[in-house]
Write an enzyme that holds these catalytic residues in place. Sequence first.
Site, short mmCIF file in Angstrom:
data_model
loop_
_atom_site.label_atom_id
_atom_site.label_comp_id
_atom_site.label_asym_id
_atom_site.label_seq_id
_atom_site.Cartn_x
_atom_site.Cartn_y
_atom_site.Cartn_z
N ASP A 1 -6.71 6.02 -0.18
CA ASP A 1 -7.04 7.10 -1.13
C ASP A 1 -8.51 7.07 -1.56
O ASP A 1 -8.96 7.99 -2.26
CB ASP A 1 -6.18 6.99 -2.39
CG ASP A 1 -4.76 7.44 -2.16
OD1 ASP A 1 -4.52 8.18 -1.19
OD2 ASP A 1 -3.88 7.07 -2.98
N LYS B 1 -5.72 11.12 -9.85
CA LYS B 1 -5.29 12.28 -9.05
C LYS B 1 -3.78 12.44 -9.17
O LYS B 1 -3.06 11.51 -9.52
CB LYS B 1 -5.68 12.12 -7.58
CG LYS B 1 -5.05 10.92 -6.84
CD LYS B 1 -3.65 11.16 -6.28
CE LYS B 1 -3.09 9.91 -5.62
NZ LYS B 1 -1.64 9.91 -5.45
N ALA C 1 -9.61 5.11 -7.58
CA ALA C 1 -10.61 5.86 -8.36
C ALA C 1 -11.71 4.92 -8.84
O ALA C 1 -12.90 5.25 -8.77
CB ALA C 1 -9.93 6.54 -9.55
N GLY D 1 1.07 5.73 -9.05
CA GLY D 1 1.00 6.91 -8.17
C GLY D 1 -0.14 7.83 -8.52
O GLY D 1 -0.18 8.99 -8.11
N LEU D 2 -1.12 7.31 -9.28
CA LEU D 2 -2.24 8.13 -9.76
C LEU D 2 -3.57 7.70 -9.14
O LEU D 2 -4.63 8.22 -9.52
CB LEU D 2 -2.33 8.04 -11.29
CG LEU D 2 -1.06 8.49 -12.04
CD1 LEU D 2 -1.18 8.17 -13.52
CD2 LEU D 2 -0.83 9.99 -11.83
N ALA D 3 -3.53 6.75 -8.21
CA ALA D 3 -4.73 6.26 -7.50
C ALA D 3 -5.76 5.66 -8.46
O ALA D 3 -6.97 5.77 -8.21
CB ALA D 3 -5.37 7.36 -6.65
N GLY D 4 -5.29 5.02 -9.51
CA GLY D 4 -6.21 4.44 -10.50
C GLY D 4 -7.16 3.40 -9.89
O GLY D 4 -8.37 3.45 -10.13
N GLY D 5 -6.62 2.49 -9.09
CA GLY D 5 -7.46 1.47 -8.47
C GLY D 5 -8.44 2.07 -7.48
O GLY D 5 -9.62 1.69 -7.44
O1 C5P Z 1 -4.42 1.88 1.65
P1 C5P Z 1 -3.68 1.38 0.44
O2 C5P Z 1 -3.91 -0.08 0.20
O3 C5P Z 1 -3.87 2.20 -0.76
O4 C5P Z 1 -2.15 1.53 0.81
C1 C5P Z 1 -1.14 0.86 0.11
C2 C5P Z 1 0.11 0.80 0.95
O5 C5P Z 1 0.66 2.10 1.11
C3 C5P Z 1 -0.11 0.31 2.37
O6 C5P Z 1 -0.02 -1.09 2.43
C4 C5P Z 1 1.03 0.96 3.12
O7 C5P Z 1 2.21 0.24 2.92
C5 C5P Z 1 1.20 2.28 2.39
N1 C5P Z 1 0.54 3.42 3.04
C6 C5P Z 1 1.08 3.92 4.20
N2 C5P Z 1 0.46 5.00 4.81
C7 C5P Z 1 -0.63 5.55 4.26
C8 C5P Z 1 -1.19 5.05 3.06
C9 C5P Z 1 -0.57 3.97 2.48
O8 C5P Z 1 2.08 3.43 4.69
N3 C5P Z 1 -1.19 6.60 4.87
#
Ligand code: C5P
Length: 299
Positions: A150, A11, A118, A112-116
Site C-alpha cells: 500500500d 485510506k 501512510a 485496514g486503514l493503511a496506517g503503517g
Molecule cells: O505488503 P504488506 O506487508 O502490506 O502486505 C501484508 C500482507 O498482506 C502480506 O504479507 C500478504 O499476506 C497480504 N497481501 C496479499 N496480496 C497483496 C497485498 C497484501 O496477499 N496484494
Amino acid sequence: MQTRTVMAPAKINLTLDVLGRLPNGYHRLAMIMQTIGLADTICLEPQAEGISLACEDLRISGSDPIPLDAGNLAWRAAEAFFARLGGTEGHTGSRAGGVHIRMTKRIPSAAGLAGGSADAAAVLRGLNDMYGLPFAADELAAIGVRLGADVPYCLRGGTCLAEGIGEMLTPLPSFAGHWLVLVKPPFPVSTPWVFSRLRLDDLGERPDTAAMCRLVAEGDLAGVAVGMRNVLERVTEPAHPEIAMIRERMRALGALGSRMSGSGPSVFGLFVDEAAARRAQAELVREWPACWAVPTVDE
Ligand code: C5P
C-alpha cells in the site's frame, strides 16, 4: 537541512476485489482507494547519522504499543531511503544521513486503514524533500513497494484505482469532500491471516470495479455507496460478528452504504452530508469509542 512536518493520512477502500494468487503468496487485487481526513503527523528532524523514533500515541482503541525501532514501518522507510541514497541497499547502518522521527499516532493499527504504510510514505516523501528531491516519484514508489504493497498508493494519495498487488495506480477524478463515519472495533485483524483464509472460488459478492470507477468519476455519492463491495469481508466478518453489527447500525443511522475497509476490522459508512455523518457519529461513539466523522480528502 531543515525539519519537515508531513501528514500521513489513512485510506479506505471503496472497493476491494481479489483477482488471483501469485506464486509468492501475494494476491492480484483491484481496489478503489480513497484518502480520508484522519492522519498521523510525522516530524522529521535531521541528524548526522542513525535513525531514532519517538511517538506520541493518541490512538483511541487500546492496541499494541507502537514499536520504536525497526519494527516500525516508518523506521524501515528511513532506513531504505538512506540505503538507496548511499547506494548500500540491503545493508543497514548506511552513513548517507540520519533522522529523528517524531510521530503523532492517531490512525488505529491493524485496522485496514493503511496506517503503517501512510507513515512509511510520509517519511519517504519528507526525506526526499529534505534532501533536495534526489528521487523521482517512480523511484520513491519502487523503494516504497518493498516496504508494503500500500505504500506506493500512500505516496500519491487521493482517489485511485490500485491494481497489481496494489502498486499499479491509476488516478481517478477526485472523490473528495464526501462525509463518512469510521468505526474501529476494539480488536486487531492480521492482514496475512485474512488473505491466507480467503478462498478464491468463494469470494461472495464482488465489486463491479469498472462501473464503480465511472460512478466515482461522476461524483455519484449514492451510486458509489450502493456499489461498494469488499471481498475480504467474506473472511473477516464471520470471524468477528461485530463488523456486520456496526454496518447494520450505520445503515439504521442513515448511511447510504457501509463496508469494511481493507482486511478490516474498520468499518465506514458514507453519509449524505457532514451533518448526517456527525449525528450518526454522536450515536455510534457511545458504543465504539474509536469512532470519527471525517471527510474524504485529496491528500
Ligand atoms: O505488503 P504488506 O506487508 O502490506 O502486505 C501484508 C500482507 O498482506 C502480506 O504479507 C500478504 O499476506 C497480504 N497481501 C496479499 N496480496 C497483496 C497485498 C497484501 O496477499 N496484494
